[in-house]
Design an enzyme around this catalytic site. Structure first.
Site, PDB file in Angstrom:
ATOM      1  N   GLU A  65     -30.565  48.225  35.255  1.00  0.00           N
ATOM      2  CA  GLU A  65     -32.224  49.995  34.146  1.00  0.00           C
ATOM      3  C   GLU A  65     -31.493  50.026  35.180  1.00  0.00           C
ATOM      4  OE1 GLU A  65     -36.149  50.582  32.254  1.00  0.00           O
ATOM      5  OE2 GLU A  65     -35.528  48.439  33.260  1.00  0.00           O
ATOM      6  N   ASP A 112     -42.253  58.936  33.218  1.00  0.00           N
ATOM      7  CA  ASP A 112     -43.184  57.824  33.553  1.00  0.00           C
ATOM      8  C   ASP A 112     -43.852  58.310  34.600  1.00  0.00           C
ATOM      9  OD1 ASP A 112     -41.484  57.355  31.672  1.00  0.00           O
ATOM     10  OD2 ASP A 112     -41.591  54.738  31.446  1.00  0.00           O
TER      11      ASP A 112
END
Length: 833
Positions: A803, A579
């Site tokens: 996460e 990302d």
């Protein structure tokens, strides 16, 4: 799609007609004189040439667009009807709805769905909170599977304020339709008092199949009979509630609602809107309590004409309201499991269900220890429980999806896909684990390779099923969309900007990681799968190698970087999976991306090994030169070793003089100073810099292995007490927002997937003779202790796997539960790489 297709087909006809008109005009003018005739012919030739050129470009664009949404012609990697109850009865039913707290469905396009909702009556003023789908911010938690074997059994605990729910299921084989199953839901208060709780058990059909409820006294369903083509005749029975301790009967109040299926994403809101009537719950000898219930009728003909049609399916829900603590059981019985038997099996309920659940739990514990040997390795009971939770949460997050995705075709010129219309991909199934039940309950390509590393150790058959389904998504060019949004329920959870997948964009080919494990084993079933899967694996790798080729030979570039927008500190590279990891500050076609080159090098090596194993001589001959060239460290050095940085790096049009500054009224704005961008190596030390090491592409004697271990082990750069940080603390991008509303993601946080790759690499090099063997062994032990220890501490404190983890204090960050690749902590505990 059809309208857009016809519109595009109009172009060449119009062009030809224009050329014909020009030609006729020239003929008429020829009678007026030679100059006019010559001019007319010339004009006709020019117009015809333009028309043919436009037509050729249109045909190429049309061809590309069609291939983008055409399934690959190679034979499937899985046997025919592999998901059917005839071929895989043990996998036909499952908890394949990971986005709901508890529910089951079949592996079929038009599945019978079952699920659970609940609400604590009177806990808050007004309408009680109705729990159904896993939501990041709903205050429920911790929750997750204590046990789940991926096939036949699971036990889950859910903390909802002062309530603790335990949901359990067990399946029993038999018949021709996937067998039978039973649920048990136990509700216990965690504070003083006996709260009034409503459970809502529902069943939904998605077609013309029939549900026939049999009603008893006071709104209580005796059972629901039904029939579908795949399930034959079946019956669902909600058993009377009992005390969870002594199984004594408990008094319940019942409500029922029956309607057409409003659409799966609308089930929660439909029930909320119908909870608008007050009823009395009054066990014998007690004072009445009011609760909100469903005012329903079981007479279908009482419904409006629009609701009577069965074409859209049916929705039938039974509400049972009573005082906690209690247990309620739901039993699904298959007609074919009982046909032709002189002595039908006893219903799987009560003490028989208890016995079956305990038997499966004990079998799970034994199999878990045999597979991962955590107890034998000296891990504590609490750490063993973490390992069981990591595995169970991953298996309990496996879903079965079916639907059509949206695709933007690759028109061959970068950026031109923005001008094309998205088209619908053909309807496809996908059997896959998901990263997060609350936030990402759908399939992600680069996550799934890491998921299957864990699943594969437990159940290789499940991994073959998942890989086969993913390879079934190949389009005619060999592309697989990086994010799969299939079906109404999945689509309802995705922001609109992420619905469309772009056929020019790749994703890290992590499905190769479980393929490597297959190549290293000797399982005949794996070998048979690899033989069937090879044409598709080859097509997928070939597409990656060709479509992402870089500006110079043996270089590669992720297509799909964000443009350099005024509000972005560094344009993101979503296809890379990393990302917002900093790349070149000014995107260009001249970029060279280190991580992608390493993935392609790994893929070439794996494909050659696979081709040689299978006797695919032609493919091996074609691929071997590429694999050899990509494996040459001299080539890697030439393209990606940055002497001025002392590490491997990306290359592109870059400057460090980029920052976000406040510019009212525009907020934070990207400001580029001096020095101006120039072609150079990108000084962004972090995970990308390590990829030749992470994927074990360096020889143990490489002159670059030592410098990589230096930056890995330096707390000023990547080392933290909680694992390797994604971006060096010394980087100017470390911890920096990418925009005013875009906090850092891969800019310092500790991620389990890459730390697992690092542990595997250190484990690899510590077993190879070389100048860095001893140091690799020391770093391996320390990094493993840091990573495993922090995940365990955060799990103990919060009840969740997360996460990502903070490199500053180790706290869990991002979404939770995240029992996708964070479940790799189990393999780190087991030292299985």
């Amino acid at each position: 799609m059809a309208r857009g297709e016809r519109r595009r087909r109009g172009t060449p006809a119009d062009g030809v007609r224009a050329a014909e008109r020009a030609s006729r005009g020239g003929s008429a003018r020829r009678s007026g004189g030679s100059r006019s005739a010559t001019g007319g012919v010339a004009l006709a030739v020019v117009v015809l040439s333009l028309a043919l050129g436009l037509s050729g470009r249109w045909l190429l664009a049309w061809h590309r667009a069609r291939r983008a949404v055409t399934l690959h012609s190679a034979p499937p990697a899985l046997p025919p009807n592999s998901s059917s109850p005839a071929v895989a009865p043990d996998l036909f039913w499952g908890t394949y709805r990971p986005h709901v707290y508890f529910g089951m469905k079949t592996r079929s396009p038009q599945s019978l769905l079952t699920g659970l909702m609940w609400a604590q009556q009177g806990a808050t003023p007004g309408t009680p909170k109705l729990r159904h789908t896993c939501e990041q911010g709903d205050g429920v938690g911790p929750y997750g599977w204590e046990f789940h074997d991926g096939h036949s059994f699971g036990r889950q605990h859910i903390q909802d304020g002062a309530l603790k729910l335990t949901t359990e299921f067990v399946k029993r084989p038999g018949g021709q339709h996937g067998g039978e199953w039973s649920w048990r839901v136990t509700v216990e208060p965690q504070a003083s008092g006996t709260p009034l709780v409503s459970l809502f058990f529902y069943v939904v059909t998605d077609g013309k199949e029939a549900l026939v409820p049999e009603v008893g006294a006071k709104g209580q369903l005796k059972f629901i009979s039904g029939h579908t083509n795949e399930l034959g005749h079946f019956r669902l029975t909600l058993m009377p509630p009992t005390s969870p301790v002594d199984t004594a009967p408990k008094y319940g109040s019942y409500n029922v609602f029956w309607s057409s299926n409003p659409g799966l994403p609308l089930l929660t809101e439909l029930v909320k809107s119908r909870l608008n009537s007050w009823f009395q719950h009054r066990p014998p000898g007690t004072s009445p309590e009011h609760y909100l219930g469903l005012p329903g009728s079981l007479k279908w003909e009482d419904r409006s004409p629009n609701e009577q049609g069965k074409g859209q399916g049916q929705f039938l829900i039974q509400q049972v309201t009573l005082k906690a603590p209690f247990s309620v059981e739901l039993v699904f019985e298959s007609g074919s499991a009982r046909e032709g038997r002189s002595l039908a099996p006893e219903r799987l309920a009560g003490s028989r269900l208890t016995q079956a659940l305990e038997s499966h739990a004990e079998a799970f514990r034994e199999r878990f220890e045999k597979t991962f040997q955590l107890k034998k390795k000296g891990l504590s009971p609490e750490e063993q429980a973490l390992g069981q939770t990591a595995l169970s949460g991953l298996l309990g997050g496996i879903g079965y999806f079916y639907g059509q995705g949206l695709v933007l075709p690759d028109m061959g010129v970068e950026g031109s896909e923005q001008k094309a219309d998205p088209a619908l991909f053909p309807p496809v199934p996908l059997f896959t684990a998901v990263p997060s039940r609350s936030f990402f309950p759908r399939g992600f390509l680069w996550d799934e390779g890491f998921h299957q590393l864990v699943v594969q150790r437990w159940d290789p058959h499940l991994t073959r099923e998942a890989l086969g389904h993913w390879l079934g998504l190949l389009n005619a060019d060999g592309w697989i969309g990086r994010e799969q949004v299939l079906g109404d329920e999945a689509r309802a959870r995705v922001p609109p900007e992420f619905l469309v997948q772009r056929a020019a964009h790749a994703n890290p080919p992590t499905l190769l990681l479980p393929i490597i494990h297959m190549l290293e084993g000797d399982d005949p079933a794996d070998f048979a799968f690899l033989r069937r899967a090879f044409p598709r694996l080859h097509a997928w790798f070939s597409w990656l190698h060709q479509s992402q080729a870089g500006p110079v030979p043996l270089s590669y570039r992720w297509r799909g970087r964000d443009p350099a927008l005024p509000n972005l500190l560094n344009p993101k590279t979503l296809p890379s999976g990393l990302d917002d990891y900093p790349r070149a500050s000014h995107p260009s076609t001249a970029e060279r991306h280190l991580d992608l080159r390493c993935w392609v090098a790994l893929g070439a090596r794996v494909l050659v090994q696979l081709a040689e194993l299978l006797g695919e001589v032609e493919a091996a001959t074609r691929l071997s030169p590429l694999a050899t060239s990509l494996a040459a460290e001299a080539s890697l050095d030439e393209l990606h070793w940055a002497p001025e940085l002392g590490v491997f790096a990306d290359f592109g049009n870059h400057t460090k003089a980029v920052q976000l500054k406040s510019r009212p009224p525009h907020g934070l704005v990207r400001v580029v100073g001096r020095p101006h961008p120039r072609m150079q190596y990108v000084d962004a030390l972090g995970y990308v810099s390590l990829f030749p090491f992470l994927l074990r592409l360096l020889s143990p004697n490489s002159s670059h292995l030592g410098p990589l271990l230096d930056v890995l082990a330096d707390s000023r750069h990547l080392w933290s007490p909680f694992g390797l940080r994604s971006l060096a603390a010394s980087s100017s991008f470390y911890g920096q927002r990418n925009s005013e509303h875009d906090p850092p993601y891969w800019r310092g946080a500790v991620w389990l997937n890459v730390n697992y790759l690092a542990l595997g690499a250190l484990h690899h090099y510590r077993h190879l003779e070389g100048p860095h063997q001893t140091r690799a062994a020391k770093l391996y032990s320390e990094l493993r202790a840091n990573v495993v220890g922090n995940v365990w501490r955060q799990y103990q404190a919060t009840g969740f796997l997360w996460e990502q983890y903070s490199d500053r204090d180790g706290r869990g960050m991002g979404c939770r539960p995240f029992q996708g690749w964070t479940s790799l902590v189990l393999l780190a505990m087991a030292e299985d790489y």
